[in-house]
Design a protein around this motif. Structure first.
Motif: not given
Length: 100
Positions: A73-100
């Protein structure tokens, strides 16, 4: 987005959050590459009677084929959509950095 996609996104977030330093109570589940999330659930709400701030909750059961299991169980301020979008942006950025 269909329900399967939403459940998969929530499950990914739960497992990622569980594996962050200081979150996991069960070291085996934290490190097990076969760990999965059963019954992932997330819901938006508000926090506090006076503030009414957006607050998202994530819940699920983390399990692995080795017989380990733990309720999450975990909670944080914000909305689900924004939290999940932020996770996916972080994943994309990490993937792009690893590909360099």
């Amino acid at each position: 987005m269909n329900t399967y996609d939403a459940d998969e996104r929530v499950a990914r977030f739960i497992l990622k959050t569980y594996r962050e330093p200081g979150e996991a109570e069960n070291a085996h589940l934290r490190d097990c590459p076969d760990a999965t999330v059963q019954d992932p659930d997330a819901y938006d709400g508000t926090y506090g009677c006076d503030t009414g701030c957006d607050y998202a909750r994530f819940e699920g059961v983390i399990t692995c084929p080795h017989g380990e299991r733990e309720q999450f169980e975990w909670g944080d301020f914000g909305e689900i959509g924004g939290i999940l979008d932020e996770m996916e942006q972080d994943e994309r950025a990490a993937s792009e950095s690893a590909g360099r």
